[in-house]
Write a protein that holds these residues in place. Structure first.
Motif, PDB file in Angstrom:
ATOM      1  N   ALA A 115       0.801  -1.161   0.268  1.00  0.00           N
ATOM      2  CA  ALA A 115       0.101  -0.052   0.022  1.00  0.00           C
ATOM      3  C   ALA A 115       0.755   1.262  -0.034  1.00  0.00           C
ATOM      4  N   LEU A 116       2.119   1.201   0.896  1.00  0.00           N
ATOM      5  CA  LEU A 116       2.888   2.364   0.820  1.00  0.00           C
ATOM      6  C   LEU A 116       3.409   2.819  -0.586  1.00  0.00           C
ATOM      7  N   CYS A 117       3.994   1.516  -1.340  1.00  0.00           N
ATOM      8  CA  CYS A 117       4.295   1.696  -2.755  1.00  0.00           C
ATOM      9  C   CYS A 117       3.406   2.248  -3.519  1.00  0.00           C
ATOM     10  N   ILE A 142       6.133   3.771 -12.221  1.00  0.00           N
ATOM     11  CA  ILE A 142       6.903   2.744 -12.035  1.00  0.00           C
ATOM     12  C   ILE A 142       7.887   2.569 -11.382  1.00  0.00           C
ATOM     13  N   CYS A 143       8.803   3.540 -11.525  1.00  0.00           N
ATOM     14  CA  CYS A 143      10.082   3.712 -10.833  1.00  0.00           C
ATOM     15  C   CYS A 143       9.814   3.927  -9.241  1.00  0.00           C
ATOM     16  N   THR A 144       8.999   4.729  -8.955  1.00  0.00           N
ATOM     17  CA  THR A 144       8.487   4.960  -7.544  1.00  0.00           C
ATOM     18  C   THR A 144       7.916   3.725  -6.873  1.00  0.00           C
ATOM     19  N   LEU A 145       7.212   2.944  -7.687  1.00  0.00           N
ATOM     20  CA  LEU A 145       6.255   1.855  -7.306  1.00  0.00           C
ATOM     21  C   LEU A 145       7.315   0.651  -6.961  1.00  0.00           C
ATOM     22  N   LEU A 146       8.571   0.721  -7.467  1.00  0.00           N
ATOM     23  CA  LEU A 146       9.479  -0.331  -7.421  1.00  0.00           C
ATOM     24  C   LEU A 146      10.675   0.031  -6.439  1.00  0.00           C
ATOM     25  N   HIS A 147      10.560   1.330  -5.930  1.00  0.00           N
ATOM     26  CA  HIS A 147      11.709   1.953  -5.045  1.00  0.00           C
ATOM     27  C   HIS A 147      12.036   1.085  -3.954  1.00  0.00           C
ATOM     28  N   GLN A 148      11.125   0.350  -3.373  1.00  0.00           N
ATOM     29  CA  GLN A 148      11.240  -0.418  -2.156  1.00  0.00           C
ATOM     30  C   GLN A 148      11.298  -1.958  -2.406  1.00  0.00           C
ATOM     31  N   LEU A 236       8.405  10.142   1.941  1.00  0.00           N
ATOM     32  CA  LEU A 236       7.361  11.057   2.595  1.00  0.00           C
ATOM     33  C   LEU A 236       6.138  10.381   2.944  1.00  0.00           C
ATOM     34  N   THR A 237       5.922   9.163   2.233  1.00  0.00           N
ATOM     35  CA  THR A 237       4.780   8.382   2.774  1.00  0.00           C
ATOM     36  C   THR A 237       5.203   7.422   3.952  1.00  0.00           C
ATOM     37  N   SER A 238       6.384   7.102   3.800  1.00  0.00           N
ATOM     38  CA  SER A 238       7.053   6.443   5.239  1.00  0.00           C
ATOM     39  C   SER A 238       7.166   7.485   6.578  1.00  0.00           C
ATOM     40  N   ILE A 239       7.394   8.462   6.210  1.00  0.00           N
ATOM     41  CA  ILE A 239       7.340   9.377   7.517  1.00  0.00           C
ATOM     42  C   ILE A 239       6.157   9.632   7.939  1.00  0.00           C
ATOM     43  N   LEU A 240       5.155   9.906   6.838  1.00  0.00           N
ATOM     44  CA  LEU A 240       3.750  10.286   7.254  1.00  0.00           C
ATOM     45  C   LEU A 240       3.062   8.994   8.360  1.00  0.00           C
ATOM     46  N   CYS A 241       3.582   7.713   7.695  1.00  0.00           N
ATOM     47  CA  CYS A 241       3.111   6.717   8.696  1.00  0.00           C
ATOM     48  C   CYS A 241       3.941   6.294   9.703  1.00  0.00           C
ATOM     49  N   TYR A 242       5.169   6.571   9.787  1.00  0.00           N
ATOM     50  CA  TYR A 242       5.857   5.880  11.024  1.00  0.00           C
ATOM     51  C   TYR A 242       6.764   7.040  11.457  1.00  0.00           C
ATOM     52  N   GLY A 243       7.045   8.331  10.886  1.00  0.00           N
ATOM     53  CA  GLY A 243       8.198   9.079  11.235  1.00  0.00           C
ATOM     54  C   GLY A 243       7.523  10.244  12.119  1.00  0.00           C
ATOM     55  N   SER A 244       8.569  11.322  12.322  1.00  0.00           N
ATOM     56  CA  SER A 244       8.112  12.378  13.116  1.00  0.00           C
ATOM     57  C   SER A 244       7.999  13.707  12.423  1.00  0.00           C
ATOM     58  N   LEU A 289      -4.026  -0.172   3.391  1.00  0.00           N
ATOM     59  CA  LEU A 289      -4.172   1.177   3.666  1.00  0.00           C
ATOM     60  C   LEU A 289      -5.103   1.388   5.157  1.00  0.00           C
ATOM     61  N   ALA A 290      -5.983   0.306   5.295  1.00  0.00           N
ATOM     62  CA  ALA A 290      -6.970   0.518   6.423  1.00  0.00           C
ATOM     63  C   ALA A 290      -5.958   0.151   7.567  1.00  0.00           C
ATOM     64  N   LYS A 291      -5.040  -0.631   7.659  1.00  0.00           N
ATOM     65  CA  LYS A 291      -4.192  -1.103   8.730  1.00  0.00           C
ATOM     66  C   LYS A 291      -3.104  -0.130   8.885  1.00  0.00           C
ATOM     67  N   LEU A 292      -2.715   0.607   7.958  1.00  0.00           N
ATOM     68  CA  LEU A 292      -1.747   1.802   8.220  1.00  0.00           C
ATOM     69  C   LEU A 292      -2.221   2.930   8.947  1.00  0.00           C
ATOM     70  N   LYS A 293      -3.709   2.923   8.827  1.00  0.00           N
ATOM     71  CA  LYS A 293      -4.494   4.288   9.519  1.00  0.00           C
ATOM     72  C   LYS A 293      -3.757   5.581   8.866  1.00  0.00           C
ATOM     73  N   ILE A 294      -3.339   5.497   7.182  1.00  0.00           N
ATOM     74  CA  ILE A 294      -2.615   6.588   6.910  1.00  0.00           C
ATOM     75  C   ILE A 294      -3.368   7.929   6.850  1.00  0.00           C
ATOM     76  N   ARG A 295      -4.756   8.013   6.580  1.00  0.00           N
ATOM     77  CA  ARG A 295      -5.405   9.278   6.718  1.00  0.00           C
ATOM     78  C   ARG A 295      -5.145   9.964   7.927  1.00  0.00           C
ATOM     79  N   THR A 296      -5.614   8.935   9.106  1.00  0.00           N
ATOM     80  CA  THR A 296      -5.497   9.551  10.360  1.00  0.00           C
ATOM     81  C   THR A 296      -4.044  10.147  10.791  1.00  0.00           C
TER      82      THR A 296
END
Length: 306
Positions: A115-117, A142-148, A236-244, A289-296
């Motif tokens: 989902a993050l990808c 595609i490049c961003t999708l496969l970054h991880q 950016l996505t990773s920080i929004l989910c897990y970072g400060s 996405l539901a498990k990440l609660k990313i919108r919250t």
């Protein structure tokens, strides 16, 4: 065990002949990707063997970040519209992701990372269009999708090592430090790059897996812009989910001048890309996405940002 031996172990896990979970249609698509002589008809025939892949591919091609004047209703039309190389790489990416979920034991964690990808890839497409960044939108998606890819490979095929790395990340260490610690000096990026070369993905995709790309020297430097967009959107996505908020500030301090994006625009970009990912109606992505609660999490960080 040194990095070379660790890499050989990883390759043994993902080698198609030794991995029963790698479905036949993925193996066929990889073979076509490896051949410069593969035709549109051959690729369409392989994709159409798998109804789920066909549906998912058409969903992506017709979603907001691939928006066209008229909907694309069949694979042959998708090939004509996107081009043979782009269609091959997108089809292989989607097929691999589906097989990763089937092959791995950490179903929830895999869904979250996938989902993050997809959110990151959506961001990249939207960002480049909004800022008129000089890259091909299909390539940057595609490049961003496969970054991880490297991180996904470790999660799916070496979950115990992934959990050890994640424990370090949860304690505040960087992804790079955590990976080097548990993978004998290999990083997630280096694993992804080696696997991508093994599967004959384009060099643009390979290079886009790097974490700290050089800055573009001028507005026409499409290659470096592509690498910077891929790195920025995934981070950016990773920080929004897990970072400060501090990490977010540092990210924007570095990439803001390069990509012309402010903190307010970053939050808007995140919300827009989330809407696009949710609209794909893919169970794997929606579950992640539901498990990440990313919108919250986005709302919380936006509320605490100056």
């Amino acid at each position: 065990m040194g990095p070379d031996k660790t890499l050989r172990e990883i390759f043994s896990k993902v080698n198609m002949s030794e991995l029963p979970a790698m479905s036949d249609h993925v193996e066929e698509l990889l073979q076509l990707l490896n051949s410069d002589e593969s035709s549109a008809e051959e690729i369409a025939a392989v994709i159409l063997k798998d109804a789920s892949l066909t549906t998912k591919l058409l969903q992506v091609v017709n979603s907001a970040f691939y928006s066209r004047s008229a909907p694309i209703s069949n694979i042959s039309r998708a090939i004509t519209t996107l081009g043979l190389t782009t269609l091959k790489e997108l089809a292989v990416s989607l097929a691999l992701f589906e097989d990763f979920l089937k092959a791995g034991v950490e179903k929830e964690e895999i869904s979250k990372l996938l989902a993050l990808c997809f959110v990151s890839a959506s961001q990249a497409k939207i960002l480049c269009r909004a800022k008129k960044i000089n890259v091909q939108e299909e390539e940057v998606f595609i490049c961003t999708l496969l970054h991880q890819l490297g991180k996904l490979i470790i999660l799916v095929y070496l979950p115990e090592l992934y959990r050890k790395a994640q424990d370090l990340i949860d304690r505040g260490y960087s992804d790079e430090f955590a990976a080097k610690t548990v993978l004998n000096d290999l990083t997630f990026s280096s694993v992804g790059m080696e696997i991508a070369r093994f599967w004959n993905f384009s060099e643009k995709i390979v290079l886009s897996m790097g974490q700290n790309p050089p800055q573009p020297t001028n507005k026409f430097d499409s290659q470096l812009y592509l690498l910077n967009v891929a790195a920025f959107c995934n981070r950016l996505t990773s920080i929004l989910c897990y970072g400060s908020s501090l990490e977010l500030g540092e990210l924007l301090l570095h990439y803001g001048p390069i990509l012309g994006i402010s903190k307010k625009e970053a939050f808007g970009l995140a919300n827009r890309s989330l809407e696009v990912a949710e609209a794909m109606s893919d169970n794997i992505i929606r579950f992640g996405l539901a498990k990440l609660k990313i919108r919250t999490r986005i709302a919380q960080k936006a509320g605490t940002s100056p």
